[in-house]
Design an enzyme around this catalytic site. Sequence first.
Site, PDB file in Angstrom:
ATOM      1  N   ASP A 177      11.282   1.111  -4.124  1.00  0.00           N
ATOM      2  CA  ASP A 177      10.283   2.169  -4.338  1.00  0.00           C
ATOM      3  C   ASP A 177      10.764   3.503  -3.783  1.00  0.00           C
ATOM      4  O   ASP A 177      10.506   4.558  -4.348  1.00  0.00           O
ATOM      5  CB  ASP A 177       8.962   1.782  -3.663  1.00  0.00           C
ATOM      6  CG  ASP A 177       8.573   0.377  -4.022  1.00  0.00           C
ATOM      7  OD1 ASP A 177       8.173   0.147  -5.162  1.00  0.00           O
ATOM      8  OD2 ASP A 177       8.727  -0.514  -3.153  1.00  0.00           O
ATOM      9  N   ASN A 188       3.659  -2.001  -2.656  1.00  0.00           N
ATOM     10  CA  ASN A 188       2.617  -2.521  -1.760  1.00  0.00           C
ATOM     11  C   ASN A 188       1.258  -2.180  -2.350  1.00  0.00           C
ATOM     12  O   ASN A 188       1.160  -1.467  -3.349  1.00  0.00           O
ATOM     13  CB  ASN A 188       2.784  -1.906  -0.374  1.00  0.00           C
ATOM     14  CG  ASN A 188       2.857  -0.390  -0.467  1.00  0.00           C
ATOM     15  OD1 ASN A 188       1.859   0.269  -0.718  1.00  0.00           O
ATOM     16  ND2 ASN A 188       4.058   0.160  -0.346  1.00  0.00           N
ATOM     17  N   HIS A 190       3.802  -0.579 -11.638  1.00  0.00           N
ATOM     18  CA  HIS A 190       3.605  -0.868 -10.218  1.00  0.00           C
ATOM     19  C   HIS A 190       3.087  -2.296 -10.061  1.00  0.00           C
ATOM     20  O   HIS A 190       1.981  -2.617 -10.498  1.00  0.00           O
ATOM     21  CB  HIS A 190       2.589   0.136  -9.651  1.00  0.00           C
ATOM     22  CG  HIS A 190       2.271  -0.055  -8.208  1.00  0.00           C
ATOM     23  ND1 HIS A 190       1.008  -0.363  -7.753  1.00  0.00           N
ATOM     24  CD2 HIS A 190       3.061   0.006  -7.115  1.00  0.00           C
ATOM     25  CE1 HIS A 190       1.035  -0.475  -6.438  1.00  0.00           C
ATOM     26  NE2 HIS A 190       2.261  -0.252  -6.022  1.00  0.00           N
TER      27      HIS A 190
END
Length: 260
Positions: A70, A60, A126
């Site tokens: 995650d 996110n 990420h």
Amino acid sequence: MKVILCDTNEAICKSWVKFLGRNIRSSSEARFQFHIHHGSLEPLLKGESSTNCAVVSPGNSFGYLGGGFDLAIRNYLGGEKFESWFRQQIGPGYHHVGSSTVVDLGVGSGSGSQIWGNRGIRYIIHVPTMVAPSKPLYDPNFPMRTGYEPVFNATWNSLASSISLNVDTLIIPGLCSGWVGVPVEVTCKSMCFALRLYAMRNQMSVDLQNALIMYFLKYPFKPFMRSSFKEECRELNINVNQLKNFDAERDSIESIMPGM
Ligand code: ADP
Ligand code: NA
Ligand code: NA
């Protein structure tokens, strides 16, 4: 580079097998080798001996690691302590969907790195796939904009980062197929198109690669197509009419890839 597609969802693994195609899975001499791991991240990592491994985190915009894949990364690497170190590394502010930020677990700031720096992962890439898990983002009325395109972008970003980091093993889960709510077929088709195109990028011009992406994502734009485009399609056995009419929902990846 070894690319390991890893997911606990069996339907995703089956769909990857289907969309990767036999040629690409069995070509051992290729610069990219694709493997599919049906199961969790942790046992996979324990069986790997890579020295320069990257794991993609479909997170996110704020770097919290509290759910989905995650969470598996967080649990494996050191729980909430790892999460706060990780958020510091990416910068705890806003990271927009479509961006990608690399965290190097090998160069540590502080004592934390000693805990998670030697667990078989060198980098976390990420790639936020949502701002926050407030609601699913996929809208079946807009499969391209809310499915194929964000999945393609996250896959492409992950590959580009891995190449520039000289990664030997890249682990990717289904992207947008958890909280984001993109259907299995959409996620896997778009991921596999990106993977296959990336793996073939030395076998075609950048201009043709760009053209294939424009047609796949439905942004056909003549001024961006080189005049040599049709000729190269002919040489590589790509049917230009099929390409121009390509519909990601309906047509196969094979129908716009170079003929084997
Ligand atoms: P997104 O927010 O992009 O939808 P998620 O992290 O919610 O991403 O889910 C991504 C994928 O990770 C899903 O397909 C889900 O099945 C898979 N997944 C979740 N937990 C694990 C795990 N522990 N090991 C492997 N795959 C997992
Ligand atoms: Na996630
Ligand atoms: Na996400």
